[in-house]
Design a protein around this motif. Structure first.
Motif, PDB file in Angstrom:
ATOM      1  N   LEU A 166      -7.145   6.657   3.000  1.00 59.34           N
ATOM      2  CA  LEU A 166      -8.028   5.595   3.487  1.00 59.34           C
ATOM      3  C   LEU A 166      -8.391   5.836   4.947  1.00 59.34           C
ATOM      4  O   LEU A 166      -7.555   6.271   5.746  1.00 59.34           O
ATOM      5  CB  LEU A 166      -7.353   4.229   3.376  1.00 59.34           C
ATOM      6  CG  LEU A 166      -7.260   3.623   1.990  1.00 59.34           C
ATOM      7  CD1 LEU A 166      -6.453   2.324   2.047  1.00 59.34           C
ATOM      8  CD2 LEU A 166      -8.625   3.364   1.407  1.00 59.34           C
ATOM      9  N   MET A 209     -12.100  -3.310   2.558  1.00 57.23           N
ATOM     10  CA  MET A 209     -12.608  -2.344   3.534  1.00 57.23           C
ATOM     11  C   MET A 209     -14.084  -2.565   3.849  1.00 57.23           C
ATOM     12  O   MET A 209     -14.859  -1.625   3.936  1.00 57.23           O
ATOM     13  CB  MET A 209     -12.368  -0.922   3.012  1.00 57.23           C
ATOM     14  CG  MET A 209     -10.921  -0.601   2.692  1.00 57.23           C
ATOM     15  SD  MET A 209      -9.819  -0.784   4.103  1.00 57.23           S
ATOM     16  CE  MET A 209     -10.431   0.500   5.158  1.00 57.23           C
ATOM     17  N   PRO A 264      -6.911  -3.346  -0.351  1.00 60.94           N
ATOM     18  CA  PRO A 264      -7.546  -3.387   0.963  1.00 60.94           C
ATOM     19  C   PRO A 264      -9.009  -3.822   0.862  1.00 60.94           C
ATOM     20  O   PRO A 264      -9.739  -3.352  -0.001  1.00 60.94           O
ATOM     21  CB  PRO A 264      -7.474  -1.936   1.458  1.00 60.94           C
ATOM     22  CG  PRO A 264      -6.485  -1.260   0.576  1.00 60.94           C
ATOM     23  CD  PRO A 264      -6.486  -2.004  -0.718  1.00 60.94           C
ATOM     24  N   SER A 308      -7.513   0.227  12.256  1.00 59.89           N
ATOM     25  CA  SER A 308      -8.121   1.503  12.615  1.00 59.89           C
ATOM     26  C   SER A 308      -7.477   2.043  13.885  1.00 59.89           C
ATOM     27  O   SER A 308      -7.205   1.292  14.823  1.00 59.89           O
ATOM     28  CB  SER A 308      -9.626   1.327  12.844  1.00 59.89           C
ATOM     29  OG  SER A 308     -10.186   2.526  13.330  1.00 59.89           O
ATOM     30  N   ILE A 342       0.860  -1.181   0.000  1.00 58.78           N
ATOM     31  CA  ILE A 342       0.000   0.000   0.000  1.00 58.78           C
ATOM     32  C   ILE A 342       0.898   1.233   0.000  1.00 58.78           C
ATOM     33  O   ILE A 342       1.778   1.361   0.857  1.00 58.78           O
ATOM     34  CB  ILE A 342      -0.909   0.009   1.253  1.00 58.78           C
ATOM     35  CG1 ILE A 342      -1.802  -1.211   1.299  1.00 58.78           C
ATOM     36  CG2 ILE A 342      -1.716   1.291   1.335  1.00 58.78           C
ATOM     37  CD1 ILE A 342      -2.868  -1.254   0.245  1.00 58.78           C
ATOM     38  N   LEU A 359      -2.036   6.432  -0.729  1.00 59.61           N
ATOM     39  CA  LEU A 359      -3.298   5.731  -0.514  1.00 59.61           C
ATOM     40  C   LEU A 359      -3.589   5.604   0.978  1.00 59.61           C
ATOM     41  O   LEU A 359      -4.713   5.830   1.421  1.00 59.61           O
ATOM     42  CB  LEU A 359      -3.271   4.348  -1.172  1.00 59.61           C
ATOM     43  CG  LEU A 359      -4.531   3.498  -1.019  1.00 59.61           C
ATOM     44  CD1 LEU A 359      -5.757   4.221  -1.571  1.00 59.61           C
ATOM     45  CD2 LEU A 359      -4.351   2.159  -1.707  1.00 59.61           C
ATOM     46  N   CYS A 415     -11.132   4.167   8.243  1.00 59.51           N
ATOM     47  CA  CYS A 415     -12.004   3.075   8.675  1.00 59.51           C
ATOM     48  C   CYS A 415     -13.430   3.394   8.230  1.00 59.51           C
ATOM     49  O   CYS A 415     -13.938   4.475   8.529  1.00 59.51           O
ATOM     50  CB  CYS A 415     -11.935   2.944  10.187  1.00 59.51           C
ATOM     51  SG  CYS A 415     -13.100   1.747  10.872  1.00 59.51           S
TER      52      CYS A 415
END
Length: 70
Positions: A11, A47, A45, A29, A3, A7, A13
């Motif tokens: 990003l 998510m 990811p 998180s 990652i 990014l 949570c």
């Protein structure tokens, strides 16, 4: 494929909107109430709250300490 920093900076949570830290092949998180861990598959990811894991407080605190988030 890891990652990228760019990014990781955008990003959050999906449950708490808290920033994330990269911990091995997962994103964690920084929110102490949710303590969610999201896996990364083939550099992407995942998510989804339903596919995440809620960490025990002790494990979450250790991860946050490693990342200077205490």
């Amino acid at each position: 494929m890891p990652i990228g920093k760019e990014l990781l900076e955008i990003l959050v949570c999906p449950e708490s909107k808290a920033p994330l830290v990269l911990e091995g092949e997962t994103l964690v998180s920084t929110d102490p109430a949710t303590r969610r861990r999201y896996r990364i598959e083939d550099g992407i990811p995942v998510m989804l709250i339903d596919d995440s894991e809620m960490l025990e407080e002790e494990e979450w605190r250790a991860i946050m300490a490693r990342h200077g988030r205490t």
